[in-house]
Design a protein around this motif. Structure first.
Motif, short mmCIF file in Angstrom:
data_model
loop_
_atom_site.label_atom_id
_atom_site.label_comp_id
_atom_site.label_asym_id
_atom_site.label_seq_id
_atom_site.Cartn_x
_atom_site.Cartn_y
_atom_site.Cartn_z
N TRP A 141 49.83 77.46 -62.75
CA TRP A 141 49.10 77.39 -64.02
C TRP A 141 49.94 76.69 -65.08
CZ3 TRP A 141 49.94 79.77 -68.84
CH2 TRP A 141 48.86 79.70 -69.71
N LEU A 142 51.23 76.96 -65.15
CA LEU A 142 52.10 76.35 -66.16
C LEU A 142 52.24 74.84 -65.98
CD1 LEU A 142 54.96 79.02 -66.38
CD2 LEU A 142 53.25 78.49 -68.12
N GLN A 143 52.03 74.34 -64.77
CA GLN A 143 52.12 72.90 -64.53
C GLN A 143 51.02 72.13 -65.26
OE1 GLN A 143 51.97 72.56 -60.29
NE2 GLN A 143 54.18 72.84 -60.05
N TYR A 144 49.91 72.77 -65.55
CA TYR A 144 48.78 72.08 -66.19
C TYR A 144 48.88 72.05 -67.73
CZ TYR A 144 46.55 72.16 -61.65
OH TYR A 144 46.27 71.98 -60.33
N ILE A 145 49.80 72.79 -68.30
CA ILE A 145 49.90 72.87 -69.75
C ILE A 145 50.22 71.51 -70.39
CG2 ILE A 145 51.22 73.86 -71.67
CD1 ILE A 145 51.16 76.49 -70.16
N PRO A 146 51.22 70.75 -69.91
CA PRO A 146 51.49 69.46 -70.55
C PRO A 146 50.29 68.50 -70.50
CG PRO A 146 53.32 70.07 -69.15
CD PRO A 146 52.22 71.06 -68.88
N VAL A 147 49.58 68.47 -69.39
CA VAL A 147 48.42 67.59 -69.26
C VAL A 147 47.32 68.02 -70.23
CG1 VAL A 147 46.61 66.81 -67.68
CG2 VAL A 147 48.95 67.07 -66.87
N ALA A 148 47.11 69.32 -70.35
CA ALA A 148 46.07 69.83 -71.26
C ALA A 148 46.42 69.52 -72.71
CB ALA A 148 45.91 71.33 -71.06
N ILE A 149 47.67 69.68 -73.08
CA ILE A 149 48.08 69.40 -74.45
C ILE A 149 47.96 67.91 -74.74
CG2 ILE A 149 50.06 69.37 -76.03
CD1 ILE A 149 50.91 72.02 -74.73
N PHE A 150 48.43 67.08 -73.82
CA PHE A 150 48.33 65.63 -74.01
C PHE A 150 46.88 65.19 -74.13
CE2 PHE A 150 48.30 61.24 -72.33
CZ PHE A 150 49.08 60.66 -73.32
N SER A 151 46.02 65.74 -73.30
CA SER A 151 44.59 65.40 -73.36
C SER A 151 43.99 65.82 -74.69
CB SER A 151 43.83 66.08 -72.23
OG SER A 151 44.32 65.66 -70.99
N ALA A 152 44.33 67.00 -75.15
CA ALA A 152 43.80 67.48 -76.43
C ALA A 152 44.27 66.62 -77.59
CB ALA A 152 44.22 68.93 -76.66
N LEU A 153 45.44 66.03 -77.47
CA LEU A 153 45.95 65.17 -78.54
C LEU A 153 45.31 63.79 -78.54
CD1 LEU A 153 49.76 66.01 -78.43
CD2 LEU A 153 48.13 66.63 -80.21
N ILE A 154 45.05 63.20 -77.36
CA ILE A 154 44.60 61.83 -77.35
C ILE A 154 43.09 61.65 -77.21
CG2 ILE A 154 46.57 61.57 -75.88
CD1 ILE A 154 45.35 59.65 -74.26
N PHE A 155 42.38 62.61 -76.66
CA PHE A 155 40.93 62.46 -76.49
C PHE A 155 40.19 62.25 -77.81
CE2 PHE A 155 39.46 63.81 -72.04
CZ PHE A 155 40.49 63.10 -71.46
N PRO A 156 40.52 62.98 -78.88
CA PRO A 156 39.81 62.71 -80.14
C PRO A 156 39.99 61.28 -80.64
CG PRO A 156 40.91 64.82 -80.27
CD PRO A 156 41.37 64.17 -79.00
N ASP A 157 41.17 60.70 -80.42
CA ASP A 157 41.40 59.33 -80.86
C ASP A 157 40.59 58.34 -80.04
OD1 ASP A 157 42.76 57.35 -82.49
OD2 ASP A 157 43.82 56.80 -80.64
N ILE A 158 40.37 58.66 -78.78
CA ILE A 158 39.63 57.74 -77.91
C ILE A 158 38.13 57.88 -78.09
CG2 ILE A 158 39.14 57.18 -75.49
CD1 ILE A 158 42.00 58.07 -74.85
N PHE A 159 37.62 59.09 -78.18
CA PHE A 159 36.18 59.33 -78.12
C PHE A 159 35.51 59.65 -79.45
CE2 PHE A 159 37.57 60.29 -73.76
CZ PHE A 159 36.73 59.43 -73.08
N ILE A 160 36.27 59.79 -80.53
CA ILE A 160 35.64 60.13 -81.81
C ILE A 160 35.96 59.05 -82.84
CG2 ILE A 160 35.58 61.78 -83.71
CD1 ILE A 160 36.07 63.96 -81.63
#
Length: 103
Positions: free
Chosen positions: A40-59
């Motif tokens: 479960w801890l392995q997915y935390i960096p990917v989730a945080i990175f996604s949460a940071l960059i998705f708004p810039d890409i899709f909004i």
């Protein structure tokens, strides 16, 4: 605000930001973690990175955008990252595409 108040405030802000980062690491370092928790801890960096960059890409202008040059560039960089497994090549691809597409 005088210099002493500023220094005390700076030290206080440092302590307040240090404690939430340090305490979990100290707790997790002393205890044995299960395989499930490690996975479960392995997915935390990917989730945080996604949460940071998705708004810039899709909004854009507080609206969801599905057709934009950023999405095209993101998809190309994603494919390059999957194929090359190199963060350097992926970053250079993204930067080059932004430069040439006139972002």
């Amino acid at each position: 605000m005088n210099i002493y108040s500023f220094i005390i405030m700076l030290i206080g802000m440092g302590i307040v930001t240090y404690i939430p980062r340090c305490v979990p690491l100290l707790f997790l370092a002393k205890h044995r973690k299960s395989e499930k928790l490690n996975k479960w801890l392995q997915y935390i960096p990917v989730a945080i990175f996604s949460a940071l960059i998705f708004p810039d890409i899709f909004i854009k202008n507080q609206q969801l955008v599905l057709l934009d040059v950023k999405i095209l560039i993101s998809l190309v960089v994603f494919v390059v990252a999957l194929k090359s497994k190199s963060i350097g090549i992926s970053i250079m691809t993204g930067l080059g595409m932004f430069y040439f597409l006139g972002r």
